[in-house]
Scaffold this motif. Structure first.
Motif, mmCIF file in Angstrom:
data_model
loop_
_atom_site.group_PDB
_atom_site.id
_atom_site.type_symbol
_atom_site.label_atom_id
_atom_site.label_comp_id
_atom_site.label_asym_id
_atom_site.label_seq_id
_atom_site.Cartn_x
_atom_site.Cartn_y
_atom_site.Cartn_z
ATOM 1 N N ALA A 172 0.748 -1.026 0.038
ATOM 2 C CA ALA A 172 -0.071 0.100 0.054
ATOM 3 C C ALA A 172 0.988 1.180 -0.188
ATOM 4 C CB ALA A 172 -0.964 -0.022 1.150
ATOM 5 N N GLY A 173 0.443 2.055 -0.950
ATOM 6 C CA GLY A 173 1.295 3.450 -1.107
ATOM 7 C C GLY A 173 2.629 3.370 -1.505
ATOM 8 N N LYS A 174 3.228 2.215 -2.064
ATOM 9 C CA LYS A 174 4.556 2.274 -2.724
ATOM 10 C C LYS A 174 4.328 2.148 -4.200
ATOM 11 C CE LYS A 174 6.105 -0.240 1.257
ATOM 12 N NZ LYS A 174 6.675 -1.801 1.839
ATOM 13 N N ARG A 175 5.564 2.821 -4.748
ATOM 14 C CA ARG A 175 5.517 2.601 -6.143
ATOM 15 C C ARG A 175 6.622 1.639 -6.507
ATOM 16 N NH1 ARG A 175 7.722 8.215 -8.182
ATOM 17 N NH2 ARG A 175 8.987 7.601 -6.473
ATOM 18 N N VAL A 176 6.089 0.526 -7.022
ATOM 19 C CA VAL A 176 6.914 -0.666 -7.098
ATOM 20 C C VAL A 176 7.643 -0.950 -8.620
ATOM 21 C CG1 VAL A 176 6.599 -3.162 -7.037
ATOM 22 C CG2 VAL A 176 5.271 -1.633 -5.654
ATOM 23 N N ALA A 201 -0.945 -0.536 -4.127
ATOM 24 C CA ALA A 201 0.033 0.029 -4.505
ATOM 25 C C ALA A 201 0.045 1.277 -5.222
ATOM 26 C CB ALA A 201 1.010 -1.018 -5.382
ATOM 27 N N ALA A 202 0.732 2.403 -5.087
ATOM 28 C CA ALA A 202 0.363 3.759 -5.479
ATOM 29 C C ALA A 202 0.909 3.736 -7.057
ATOM 30 C CB ALA A 202 1.307 4.694 -4.907
ATOM 31 N N GLY A 203 1.648 2.749 -7.651
ATOM 32 C CA GLY A 203 2.005 2.748 -8.862
ATOM 33 C C GLY A 203 2.949 1.487 -9.221
ATOM 34 N N VAL A 204 3.003 0.870 -10.332
ATOM 35 C CA VAL A 204 3.722 -0.179 -10.772
ATOM 36 C C VAL A 204 4.328 -0.078 -12.115
ATOM 37 C CG1 VAL A 204 3.798 -2.742 -11.141
ATOM 38 C CG2 VAL A 204 2.213 -1.646 -9.268
ATOM 39 N N VAL A 205 5.701 -0.111 -12.226
ATOM 40 C CA VAL A 205 6.348 -0.254 -13.374
ATOM 41 C C VAL A 205 7.289 -1.369 -13.673
ATOM 42 C CG1 VAL A 205 6.569 2.329 -13.680
ATOM 43 C CG2 VAL A 205 8.212 0.964 -12.748
ATOM 44 N N CYS A 206 7.401 -1.959 -14.638
ATOM 45 C CA CYS A 206 8.027 -3.245 -14.899
ATOM 46 C C CYS A 206 9.653 -3.179 -15.423
ATOM 47 C CB CYS A 206 7.436 -4.342 -15.555
ATOM 48 S SG CYS A 206 5.598 -4.621 -14.943
ATOM 49 N N ALA A 207 10.368 -4.157 -15.261
ATOM 50 C CA ALA A 207 11.338 -4.301 -16.196
ATOM 51 C C ALA A 207 11.780 -5.899 -16.405
ATOM 52 C CB ALA A 207 12.842 -3.718 -15.645
ATOM 53 N N ALA A 208 12.132 -6.237 -17.386
ATOM 54 C CA ALA A 208 12.597 -7.571 -17.703
ATOM 55 C C ALA A 208 14.017 -7.633 -18.259
ATOM 56 C CB ALA A 208 11.482 -8.266 -18.551
ATOM 57 N N GLY A 209 14.284 -8.748 -18.450
ATOM 58 C CA GLY A 209 15.699 -9.118 -19.080
ATOM 59 C C GLY A 209 15.533 -9.118 -20.989
ATOM 60 N N ALA A 210 14.486 -9.384 -21.290
ATOM 61 C CA ALA A 210 14.577 -9.259 -22.637
ATOM 62 C C ALA A 210 12.917 -9.202 -23.257
ATOM 63 C CB ALA A 210 15.069 -10.570 -23.311
#
Length: 225
Positions: A172-176, A201-210
């Motif tokens: 809750a409240g975290k930008r992940v 969650a205040a926001g979610v962004v993603c990162a992956a290897g490929a």
């Protein structure tokens, strides 16, 4: 260096995870650094379903595909450090200021017992070392669904990941920043991100290897698990 570390290096010298060349220190070799299929600034950030942004440094092809598959299915954990660092760099360049904590997309307890490690956790740990923080466990996989890589059709992949995650800890409240190994259709990341959003969650962004190249993605390129 500890004696045990020296003995391990002698018996199992570090290798480049992409070309398998023996190295003096863990990482990737200079040749692979020059020749890997980098996504670059034009293609290294995608918007997935629900407007979810995802960054990735590499195309999922050739030596990258082989390295990821060794990492996930054949115990090639030496790839975790170099690939995790590349994920961190891609996130810092393309998602700067959009997150304040790091989590990962977990595998099921059954798959963890069989594999012995959670590859996305290892990537998250390697990425976090560059920021001198630790990843936060915010998700649990509650159902051992069929592997995404066993499903050819994108629609089946989206159905396959519905309801398989639950939030744990305190999102809750975290930008992940949510880390995974490969972003193919994006179904796994979107399902996990939606779980975090429902948990506050205040926001979610993603990162992956490929990423698969767009033409491969349209043909149902196999990636996750």
């Amino acid at each position: 260096m500890k004696l045990t570390d020296a003995l391990l290096d002698l018996l199992f010298p570090p290798k480049c995870p992409f070309c398998r060349r023996v190295l003096d220190a863990p990482g990737m070799c200079p040749e692979c650094e020059k020749t890997l299929p980098w996504t670059g600034n034009a293609h290294g950030l995608r918007e997935l379903r629900s407007g979810l942004p995802c960054a990735a440094p590499l195309w999922y092809e050739g030596p990258v595909r082989e390295a990821v598959r060794r990492f996930k299915f054949h115990g090639g954990v030496c790839a975790a450090g170099p690939l995790g660092e590349l994920i961190a760099q891609a996130a810092a360049e393309r998602l700067s200021g959009a997150f304040d904590t790091v989590a990962w997309v977990p595998i099921s307890a059954k798959r963890l017992r069989k594999r012995g490690y959670d590859q996305s956790l290892l990537l998250a740990e390697a990425a976090c070392k560059l920021w001198d923080v630790a990843p936060e466990r915010l998700l649990r996989k509650v159902r051992d669904n069929p592997a995404q890589s066993s499903l050819e059709r994108a629609g089946d992949r989206w159905k396959n990941v519905q309801g398989v995650y639950e939030a744990v800890g305190n999102p809750a409240g975290k930008r992940v920043l949510l880390i995974d190994d490969v972003c193919s259709t994006g179904a796994t990341l979107v399902s996990a991100a939606e779980t975090l959003r429902r948990a506050g969650a205040a926001g979610v962004v993603c990162a992956a290897g490929a990423f698969p190249r767009p033409e491969e993605e349209n043909r149902g390129e196999k990636g996750k698990e």
